[in-house]
Design an enzyme around this catalytic site. Structure first.
Site, PDB file in Angstrom:
ATOM      1  N   GLY A 298      -2.203 -38.070  -3.889  1.00 44.75           N
ATOM      2  CA  GLY A 298      -2.459 -36.635  -3.695  1.00 44.75           C
ATOM      3  C   GLY A 298      -3.767 -36.257  -4.362  1.00 44.75           C
ATOM      4  O   GLY A 298      -4.640 -37.116  -4.553  1.00 44.75           O
TER       5      GLY A 298
ATOM      6  N   THR B  24      -4.419 -42.603  -0.720  1.00 47.06           N
ATOM      7  CA  THR B  24      -4.180 -43.701  -1.631  1.00 47.06           C
ATOM      8  C   THR B  24      -2.983 -44.594  -1.262  1.00 47.06           C
ATOM      9  O   THR B  24      -2.080 -44.127  -0.576  1.00 47.06           O
ATOM     10  CB  THR B  24      -3.896 -42.977  -2.977  1.00 47.06           C
ATOM     11  OG1 THR B  24      -5.012 -42.160  -3.246  1.00 47.06           O
ATOM     12  CG2 THR B  24      -3.622 -43.887  -4.111  1.00 47.06           C
TER      13      THR B  24
HETATM   14  N1  GLY Z   1      -5.189 -39.562  -5.678  1.00 52.96           N
HETATM   15  C1  GLY Z   1      -6.377 -40.145  -5.246  1.00 52.96           C
HETATM   16  C2  GLY Z   1      -7.570 -39.338  -5.471  1.00 52.96           C
HETATM   17  O1  GLY Z   1      -7.536 -38.158  -5.698  1.00 52.96           O
HETATM   18  O2  GLY Z   1      -8.645 -39.879  -5.406  1.00 52.96           O
END
Ligand code: GLY
Length: 282
Positions: free
Chosen positions: A203, A153
């Site tokens: 994460g 991300t």
């Molecule tokens: N933190 C992004 C996801 O788990 O999609």
């Protein structure tokens, strides 16, 4: 004092010097270009600008270069939060657009807060966002090998001259997930801001959601805790479950905190500490 912090995901680049250098250079360049805007522009403009650049860089898993879900489709999610006006907007699993953060920005002018799936995609196209294929050969190869890939991300949090805080996050998900899975990013667990603090997480989305991480850190600061203590306490709580995630944050005084759980190697971030740009690589 204006401040900006950005991230390009979390994970481990141990032993991958060339990749780490590439990500470091990209984060520094994007931070510098975005910070110039903050001299004149608003926190919203800067967060959107930084995230558009991160989405357009295929090294990151958001926009162009997003991971593919189990059925071979890219579904992207993003959110934007205006801390001063307590205004959250997010899109879930939107397809065939270039910059999901602009979809969240579009929605922030509407009555509703979160839009998902086909209807979110239709909303984007109706509002003039052109059809765009975000799949890159590298992500397609990862998908064919059923490999979730390395990078995560993207996100940005900014404080402008007027004292407004904005937070934004954009993601292509975790790769090979069940089609339609919803990540933390387009929820208040992954992206949150108030007049006192802003947070963007990266994460494992399920774990970030279960901890309500971004909203929890911001609420703690609103209630009087320092940003440092709020992040540290939230990470301690997550460590009890051996969770794997990190976050970037700033407060209304321009203090910056990068947090990560003990199990996570690194958050790939960039900000200026008053003397130099600090990154995960320095
Ligand atoms: N933190 C992004 C996801 O788990 O999609």
């Amino acid at each position: 004092m204006e401040q900006l912090i950005i991230h390009g995901g979390a994970g481990s680049l141990e032993g991958k010097l060339a990749e780490a250098q590439k990500m470091h250079d990209s984060l520094c360049h994007i931070w510098e270009e975005s910070f110039v805007l903050l001299q004149k522009g608003s926190a919203e403009e800067v967060v959107r600008h930084a995230i558009r650049l991160l989405e357009d860089d295929p090294v990151f898993n958001a926009g162009t270069g997003s991971k593919l879900q189990f059925d071979g489709q890219v579904r992207m999610s993003s959110a934007l939060m205006d801390g001063n006006n307590n205004r959250f907007s997010g899109v879930i699993n939107v397809q065939n657009i270039r910059n999901p953060i602009e979809a969240a920005a579009l929605l922030s002018r509407e009555k509703h807060t979160i839009l998902s799936g086909e209807q979110a995609t239709a909303f984007c196209h109706k509002h003039g966002m052109p059809e765009y294929d975000p799949v890159t050969p590298e992500r397609f190869e990862e998908y064919e090998k059923r490999c979730a890939g390395k990078h995560g991300t993207v996100g940005a949090v900014a404080l402008d001259k007027e004292g407004c805080i904005f937070a934004g996050t954009s993601t292509g998900g975790i790769g090979c997930e069940i089609p339609g899975r919803v990540s933390d990013s387009p929820t208040v667990a992954g992206t949150y801001a108030s007049t006192k603090a802003g947070v963007s997480c990266t994460g494992i989305g399920e774990q970030i959601t279960q901890q309500a991480a971004a909203a929890k850190v911001v609420t703690r600061v609103d209630d009087g805790m320092t940003l440092h203590d709020a992040v540290a306490r939230t990470m301690r709580e997550s460590n009890k479950f051996n969770y794997l995630y990190g976050l970037i944050s700033l407060d209304s005084a321009g203090q910056v905190e990068v947090g990560k759980t003990a199990a996570l190697n690194e958050v790939f971030y960039a900000f200026h500490d008053g003397e130099m740009i600090r990154t995960f690589f320095t």
